[in-house]
Design a protein around this motif. Structure first.
Motif, PDB file in Angstrom:
ATOM      1  N   LYS A  36       1.716 -26.408   5.734  1.00  0.00           N
ATOM      2  CA  LYS A  36       0.723 -25.838   5.114  1.00  0.00           C
ATOM      3  C   LYS A  36       0.398 -24.365   5.871  1.00  0.00           C
ATOM      4  N   ILE A  37      -0.212 -23.519   4.992  1.00  0.00           N
ATOM      5  CA  ILE A  37      -0.761 -22.195   5.679  1.00  0.00           C
ATOM      6  C   ILE A  37      -2.200 -22.390   5.648  1.00  0.00           C
ATOM      7  N   ILE A  38      -2.942 -21.591   6.663  1.00  0.00           N
ATOM      8  CA  ILE A  38      -4.426 -21.647   6.697  1.00  0.00           C
ATOM      9  C   ILE A  38      -4.650 -20.265   6.836  1.00  0.00           C
ATOM     10  N   GLU A  39      -5.145 -19.523   6.039  1.00  0.00           N
ATOM     11  CA  GLU A  39      -5.263 -18.133   5.989  1.00  0.00           C
ATOM     12  C   GLU A  39      -6.922 -17.674   5.741  1.00  0.00           C
ATOM     13  N   CYS A  40      -7.397 -17.006   6.547  1.00  0.00           N
ATOM     14  CA  CYS A  40      -9.084 -16.603   6.700  1.00  0.00           C
ATOM     15  C   CYS A  40      -9.159 -15.675   5.234  1.00  0.00           C
ATOM     16  N   GLN A  41      -8.653 -14.832   4.999  1.00  0.00           N
ATOM     17  CA  GLN A  41      -8.664 -13.728   4.044  1.00  0.00           C
ATOM     18  C   GLN A  41      -8.540 -14.443   2.567  1.00  0.00           C
ATOM     19  N   SER A  42      -8.906 -13.789   1.449  1.00  0.00           N
ATOM     20  CA  SER A  42      -9.020 -14.272   0.109  1.00  0.00           C
ATOM     21  C   SER A  42      -7.420 -14.213  -0.279  1.00  0.00           C
ATOM     22  N   GLU A  43      -6.493 -13.553   0.289  1.00  0.00           N
ATOM     23  CA  GLU A  43      -5.060 -13.509  -0.287  1.00  0.00           C
ATOM     24  C   GLU A  43      -4.100 -13.275   1.023  1.00  0.00           C
ATOM     25  N   LEU A  44      -2.745 -13.747   0.677  1.00  0.00           N
ATOM     26  CA  LEU A  44      -1.926 -13.635   1.529  1.00  0.00           C
ATOM     27  C   LEU A  44      -1.340 -12.477   1.483  1.00  0.00           C
ATOM     28  N   GLY A  45      -0.771 -11.952   2.756  1.00  0.00           N
ATOM     29  CA  GLY A  45       0.031 -10.680   2.916  1.00  0.00           C
ATOM     30  C   GLY A  45      -0.183  -9.991   4.381  1.00  0.00           C
ATOM     31  N   GLY A  46      -1.528 -10.311   4.908  1.00  0.00           N
ATOM     32  CA  GLY A  46      -1.911  -9.951   6.254  1.00  0.00           C
ATOM     33  C   GLY A  46      -2.041  -8.441   6.209  1.00  0.00           C
ATOM     34  N   LYS A  47      -1.919  -7.767   7.289  1.00  0.00           N
ATOM     35  CA  LYS A  47      -2.304  -6.298   7.512  1.00  0.00           C
ATOM     36  C   LYS A  47      -1.369  -5.311   6.605  1.00  0.00           C
ATOM     37  N   VAL A  48      -0.452  -5.993   5.934  1.00  0.00           N
ATOM     38  CA  VAL A  48       0.277  -5.042   5.061  1.00  0.00           C
ATOM     39  C   VAL A  48      -0.422  -4.667   4.101  1.00  0.00           C
ATOM     40  N   LEU A  49      -1.659  -5.493   3.637  1.00  0.00           N
ATOM     41  CA  LEU A  49      -2.372  -5.404   2.179  1.00  0.00           C
ATOM     42  C   LEU A  49      -3.340  -4.161   2.650  1.00  0.00           C
ATOM     43  N   LEU A  50      -3.433  -3.563   3.870  1.00  0.00           N
ATOM     44  CA  LEU A  50      -4.187  -2.498   4.087  1.00  0.00           C
ATOM     45  C   LEU A  50      -3.671  -1.110   3.929  1.00  0.00           C
ATOM     46  N   TYR A  51      -2.341  -1.103   3.783  1.00  0.00           N
ATOM     47  CA  TYR A  51      -1.635   0.048   3.725  1.00  0.00           C
ATOM     48  C   TYR A  51      -0.825  -0.115   2.425  1.00  0.00           C
ATOM     49  N   PRO A  52      -1.207  -0.295   0.919  1.00  0.00           N
ATOM     50  CA  PRO A  52      -0.445  -0.596  -0.229  1.00  0.00           C
ATOM     51  C   PRO A  52       0.479   0.624  -0.068  1.00  0.00           C
ATOM     52  N   GLU A  53       0.195   1.983   0.107  1.00  0.00           N
ATOM     53  CA  GLU A  53       0.955   3.336  -0.184  1.00  0.00           C
ATOM     54  C   GLU A  53       1.502   3.777   0.758  1.00  0.00           C
ATOM     55  N   LYS A  54       1.866   2.799   1.890  1.00  0.00           N
ATOM     56  CA  LYS A  54       2.741   3.446   3.260  1.00  0.00           C
ATOM     57  C   LYS A  54       3.763   2.902   3.046  1.00  0.00           C
ATOM     58  N   MET A  55       4.940   3.973   3.161  1.00  0.00           N
ATOM     59  CA  MET A  55       6.197   3.454   3.056  1.00  0.00           C
ATOM     60  C   MET A  55       7.000   2.753   4.186  1.00  0.00           C
ATOM     61  N   ILE A  56       7.565   1.807   4.007  1.00  0.00           N
ATOM     62  CA  ILE A  56       8.155   0.721   5.196  1.00  0.00           C
ATOM     63  C   ILE A  56       9.402   1.115   5.016  1.00  0.00           C
TER      64      ILE A  56
END
Length: 353
Positions: A36-56
């Protein structure tokens, strides 16, 4: 007499749905664990979601990829073995029952039951530090930003960035070739970010205003957006007004581990936040493991590459905690029967094309 509902108990509950939690979910499925995964935000992905246009660039075997695309990939991988997922759910309390298993109480009053736990909460609940200025909130979503979801809105604009850490300076560098003008405001005399990034800004003619903070915001005629930012030098007290189009505030994030631990489950912490453990994902509490930034140990690598290794080690430790006779590690993916049917489907699709 009504029917008695038996609540499900999971082999492992992963608290946190970022890269560490998602890869832990993938690997726990690989090892046949009910997850089971419990996540407090509305979607999965974590902090990466804050930087959608950042190149990894620094994930092994993965060509350079935008944060948005990477987040989609890591979420898809984490759901490979169909774990139970609870989003918009904040863990508030962890306790042990009479069988030495765990009772996890969440903000909705629900109790989740698990034989083990993997903490994968990284830097905590993602909550950017906001400007402590009266009326600032009315400009959020207009031209006051705490995260950058798209770079297009800054094209040919005068952008003021408040902050001198890595996040602020990295953001400023990304905007050099997009914005008309980049202004960095920081409360200290020198930025804390990596000097190579600061040098890029200097060479790119970004403007630095140091020993300075934002003291107030001036709206346009109908007060629907910020027109000017009032800056105050903290040494001289002198103020100045700067005309801007967009304001980005990068003052870091409030750390919140999102739960309390019952007195008999006290975990050793470092700096009152990060949990001290070992390279095998073990914490000082039996049955509670950790992966990713929340875990500290000698030789720790705080990169995505290190996160994936942490996840594998934590899951292997969980497997051996639950079954001491189990293999220390999982079979390699190319030989693992868990992928036998999926491999056949993918090969058939490729041959068909």
């Amino acid at each position: 007499m009504g029917a008695f509902k038996v609540l499900e108990k999971y082999d492992v509950t992963i608290i946190g749905g970022g890269p560490a939690g998602l890869f832990s979910s993938f690997y726990s499925g690989l090892r046949g664990l009910k997850t089971k995964i419990i996540e407090c935000q509305s979607e999965l992905g974590g902090k990466v979601l804050l930087y959608p246009e950042k190149m990894i660039w620094d994930v092994g075997g993965q060509p350079p990829i935008l944060g948005e695309a990477f987040a989609k990939q890591i979420v898809a991988q984490g759901l490979t073995f169909e774990p139970t997922v609870c989003t918009n759910t904040k863990v508030e309390l962890i306790q042990k029952d009479e069988n030495n298993d765990f009772i996890i109480t969440t903000n909705d009053g629900m109790k989740h039951y698990s034989k083990s736990i993997i903490l994968a909460i990284g830097g905590g609940i993602i909550e950017p530090k906001r400007l402590d200025i009266a009326g600032a909130e009315k400009y959020e979503g207009k031209n006051l930003h705490y995260t950058v979801k798209s770079l297009k809105q800054f094209h040919n604009k005068t952008v003021l960035i408040s902050g001198g850490g890595d996040a602020a300076i990295d953001c400023a560098v990304e905007l050099l070739d997009i914005a008309k003008k980049v202004i960095i405001v920081y409360r200290k005399k020198e930025c804390r970010a990596h000097e190579a990034q600061v040098d890029k800004l200097i060479k790119g003619n970004a403007k630095f205003i140091m020993n300075t903070t934002i003291s107030s915001l001036v709206g346009n005629e109908d007060d629907t957006a910020i027109k000017q930012v009032v800056l105050k030098n903290i040494l001289s007290g002198i103020t100045q007004r700067v005309e801007i189009d967009q304001v980005i505030v990068q003052h870091g994030y409030n750390q919140d581990v999102s739960f309390n631990v019952a007195e008999d489950l006290t975990l050793e912490k470092k700096d009152d936040y990060f949990y001290k453990g070992d390279a095998f994902g073990c914490t000082t509490q039996e049955g509670i493991f950790a992966a990713g930034d929340i875990l500290t140990y000698d030789g720790k690598i705080n990169l995505l590459a290190g996160t994936f290794q942490d996840a594998v080690n934590a899951v292997n430790s969980v497997k051996n905690y639950l079954d001491p006779n189990a293999a220390k590690v999982a079979m390699v993916s190319s030989h693992n029967e868990a992928f036998e049917e999926k491999n056949k489907e993918m090969i058939a699709t490729m041959l068909g094309s």
